[in-house]
Design a protein around this motif. Sequence first.
Motif, short mmCIF file in Angstrom:
data_model
loop_
_atom_site.label_atom_id
_atom_site.label_comp_id
_atom_site.label_asym_id
_atom_site.label_seq_id
_atom_site.Cartn_x
_atom_site.Cartn_y
_atom_site.Cartn_z
N LEU A 50 4.57 60.86 6.20
CA LEU A 50 4.17 61.12 5.21
C LEU A 50 5.85 62.14 5.87
N PRO A 51 6.46 62.20 4.53
CA PRO A 51 7.72 63.61 5.03
C PRO A 51 6.54 64.80 5.12
N VAL A 52 7.51 65.98 6.08
CA VAL A 52 7.19 67.15 6.05
C VAL A 52 7.30 67.90 4.43
N VAL A 53 8.58 68.31 4.45
CA VAL A 53 8.57 68.16 3.43
C VAL A 53 9.22 67.49 2.62
N LEU A 54 8.63 67.79 0.89
CA LEU A 54 9.37 66.99 0.00
C LEU A 54 10.24 67.71 -1.47
N PRO A 55 11.39 67.52 -1.91
CA PRO A 55 12.71 68.22 -2.56
C PRO A 55 11.62 68.91 -3.63
N SER A 56 12.19 70.02 -4.60
CA SER A 56 11.38 70.34 -5.19
C SER A 56 12.04 70.80 -6.48
N PHE A 57 11.53 70.96 -7.44
CA PHE A 57 12.43 71.89 -8.50
C PHE A 57 13.55 70.49 -9.27
N GLY A 58 13.24 68.67 -9.14
CA GLY A 58 13.71 67.89 -9.63
C GLY A 58 14.05 67.31 -8.80
N GLY A 59 14.30 67.84 -7.54
CA GLY A 59 15.23 66.84 -6.23
C GLY A 59 14.71 65.79 -6.42
N GLU A 60 15.90 64.83 -5.54
CA GLU A 60 15.41 63.32 -5.82
C GLU A 60 14.55 63.34 -3.73
N PRO A 61 13.00 62.61 -3.60
CA PRO A 61 12.72 62.12 -2.29
C PRO A 61 13.49 61.15 -1.95
N SER A 62 13.79 60.48 -0.19
CA SER A 62 14.73 59.34 -0.05
C SER A 62 13.75 58.70 -0.44
N PRO A 63 14.01 57.14 -0.38
CA PRO A 63 13.14 56.43 -0.80
C PRO A 63 11.87 55.99 0.06
N GLU A 64 12.16 56.28 1.46
CA GLU A 64 11.49 56.38 2.18
C GLU A 64 10.44 57.34 2.24
N ALA A 65 10.34 58.69 1.68
CA ALA A 65 9.16 59.52 1.61
C ALA A 65 8.50 58.92 0.09
N ALA A 66 9.75 58.72 -1.30
CA ALA A 66 8.48 58.51 -1.97
C ALA A 66 7.41 57.18 -1.89
N ALA A 67 8.25 56.46 -1.01
CA ALA A 67 6.83 55.17 -0.37
C ALA A 67 6.20 55.26 -0.03
N ALA A 68 6.41 56.39 1.37
CA ALA A 68 5.38 57.12 2.18
C ALA A 68 4.20 57.72 0.64
N VAL A 69 4.77 58.48 0.20
CA VAL A 69 3.34 59.64 -0.11
C VAL A 69 2.94 58.41 -1.72
N GLY A 70 3.46 57.32 -1.97
CA GLY A 70 3.39 57.06 -3.27
C GLY A 70 1.84 55.80 -2.87
N ALA A 71 2.34 55.62 -1.39
CA ALA A 71 1.17 55.06 -1.11
C ALA A 71 0.02 55.29 -0.80
N VAL A 72 -0.28 56.47 -0.71
CA VAL A 72 -1.36 57.88 -0.02
C VAL A 72 -1.50 58.00 -2.10
N THR A 73 -1.00 58.16 -2.67
CA THR A 73 -0.71 58.63 -4.11
C THR A 73 -1.98 57.58 -4.84
N THR A 74 -1.96 56.39 -4.44
CA THR A 74 -2.61 55.23 -4.77
C THR A 74 -4.40 55.51 -4.25
N ARG A 75 -3.58 55.76 -3.31
CA ARG A 75 -5.39 55.24 -2.80
C ARG A 75 -5.99 56.74 -2.67
N ASN A 99 0.90 69.77 3.26
CA ASN A 99 1.03 69.40 2.54
C ASN A 99 0.93 68.18 1.75
N VAL A 100 -0.38 67.16 1.55
CA VAL A 100 -1.02 66.15 1.75
C VAL A 100 -1.19 66.30 0.24
N ILE A 101 -2.30 67.60 0.03
CA ILE A 101 -3.33 68.31 -0.60
C ILE A 101 -2.13 68.84 -1.86
N ASP A 102 -0.58 69.85 -1.19
CA ASP A 102 -0.14 69.95 -2.11
C ASP A 102 0.41 69.28 -3.23
#
Length: 197
Positions: A50-75, A99-102
Amino acid sequence: MSADSVRVAVIVGSVREGRFGPVVSNWFVDRAAEHGGFEVDVVDLAEADLPVVLPSFGGEPSPEAAAAVGAVTTRLAAADAFVVVTPEYNHSYPASLKNVIDWHDEEFHAKPVAFVSYGGLSGGLRAVEHLRQVFAELHAVTIRNTISFHNAGAQFGEDGRPKDNGPADAAAKILLDQLDWWARSLNEARDKRPYKV
């Protein structure tokens, strides 16, 4: 949730090199298997990339970060219940766990969360007390009973089991009994009336 099993995500919170978390989580997963009635998914944050931080307020995460977080979200979304395995760092819990909780919210709504902690003299209990407040904000239900290992490194043998496994195994059975009850009860309630924030 199937009629026979509760899907539980065991979240291993520490990502530090040389961490003790896998020893504790492996022991707990074995207790859940012996208990029966649980389908366990170990979400080890050190392996989730997982990335250390994700963009906030409408920022776009990198495709890699989005994929890593999305995989955890699904689980997490697939889980009926959660067990958080956490050490205590500076009287609280690790930043990786925060981070993962937030990054998640409704995945925890109206679902039970149990805690297995480890550490020095306090056994990680101060981390658990902080986590209870955080999960209350996410509309989760925390299980009263916990499992804590004080001076954890000295408590476990080379086989990865507590040297005096009687008390730890008894505590695990109580926690798992309660987690099973809460998971099934809350699942039935959500089926009858969708939970609203």
